[in-house]
Design a protein around this motif. Structure first.
Motif, PDB file in Angstrom:
ATOM      1  N   SER A  24     -11.085  -0.730  13.935  1.00 39.45           N
ATOM      2  CA  SER A  24      -9.846   0.026  13.945  1.00 39.45           C
ATOM      3  C   SER A  24      -8.887  -0.631  14.936  1.00 39.45           C
ATOM      4  O   SER A  24      -9.277  -0.956  16.054  1.00 39.45           O
ATOM      5  CB  SER A  24     -10.100   1.473  14.355  1.00 39.45           C
ATOM      6  OG  SER A  24      -8.891   2.201  14.392  1.00 39.45           O
ATOM      7  N   ARG A  29     -11.210   5.313  15.789  1.00 38.87           N
ATOM      8  CA  ARG A  29     -11.892   5.832  14.596  1.00 38.87           C
ATOM      9  C   ARG A  29     -13.377   5.716  14.855  1.00 38.87           C
ATOM     10  O   ARG A  29     -13.850   4.680  15.330  1.00 38.87           O
ATOM     11  CB  ARG A  29     -11.517   5.032  13.353  1.00 38.87           C
ATOM     12  CG  ARG A  29     -10.109   5.369  12.870  1.00 38.87           C
ATOM     13  CD  ARG A  29      -9.783   4.790  11.543  1.00 38.87           C
ATOM     14  NE  ARG A  29     -10.575   5.421  10.485  1.00 38.87           N
ATOM     15  CZ  ARG A  29     -10.519   5.021   9.232  1.00 38.87           C
ATOM     16  NH1 ARG A  29      -9.753   4.015   8.883  1.00 38.87           N
ATOM     17  NH2 ARG A  29     -11.250   5.611   8.315  1.00 38.87           N
ATOM     18  N   ARG A  32     -16.719   2.607  14.559  1.00 35.00           N
ATOM     19  CA  ARG A  32     -16.023   1.322  14.434  1.00 35.00           C
ATOM     20  C   ARG A  32     -15.759   0.716  15.804  1.00 35.00           C
ATOM     21  O   ARG A  32     -15.664   1.419  16.795  1.00 35.00           O
ATOM     22  CB  ARG A  32     -14.678   1.495  13.729  1.00 35.00           C
ATOM     23  CG  ARG A  32     -14.828   1.970  12.308  1.00 35.00           C
ATOM     24  CD  ARG A  32     -13.485   2.334  11.728  1.00 35.00           C
ATOM     25  NE  ARG A  32     -13.686   3.057  10.491  1.00 35.00           N
ATOM     26  CZ  ARG A  32     -13.214   2.682   9.339  1.00 35.00           C
ATOM     27  NH1 ARG A  32     -12.475   1.599   9.234  1.00 35.00           N
ATOM     28  NH2 ARG A  32     -13.432   3.397   8.258  1.00 35.00           N
ATOM     29  N   CYS A  34     -13.069  -0.700  18.170  1.00 37.00           N
ATOM     30  CA  CYS A  34     -11.644  -0.365  18.268  1.00 37.00           C
ATOM     31  C   CYS A  34     -10.929  -1.274  19.276  1.00 37.00           C
ATOM     32  O   CYS A  34     -11.508  -1.664  20.289  1.00 37.00           O
ATOM     33  CB  CYS A  34     -11.486   1.083  18.719  1.00 37.00           C
ATOM     34  SG  CYS A  34     -12.306   2.286  17.662  1.00 37.00           S
TER      35      CYS A  34
END
Length: 73
Positions: A24, A29, A32, A34
């Protein structure tokens, strides 16, 4: 995702064959890796059930980007 650097990174990740479902950019999110800009720092972390793990902070986008790509490869 309005930051042009994040848009360019998304294109680079696609060219590397890294599925968008793995990361992300610009916001958190779950499940995931990030890359987020928050309070003047670039954060790279894995988000799981709202918790950050493996958090790294960077002053520069380039350093954060290198760490982020390294985690995804």
């Amino acid at each position: 995702m309005s930051d042009p650097r994040l848009l360019a990174l998304a294109s680079e990740l696609k060219a590397l064959g890294i599925p968008a479902s793995c990361y992300s950019l610009g916001h958190q999110r779950d499940e995931r890796t990030c890359l987020v800009f928050f309070e003047g720092k670039w954060l790279v972390y894995y988000s799981e059930r709202g918790a950050f793990s493996e958090l790294s902070t960077f002053d520069s986008f380039e350093d954060a980007k290198a760490n982020f790509i390294g985690r995804l490869q």
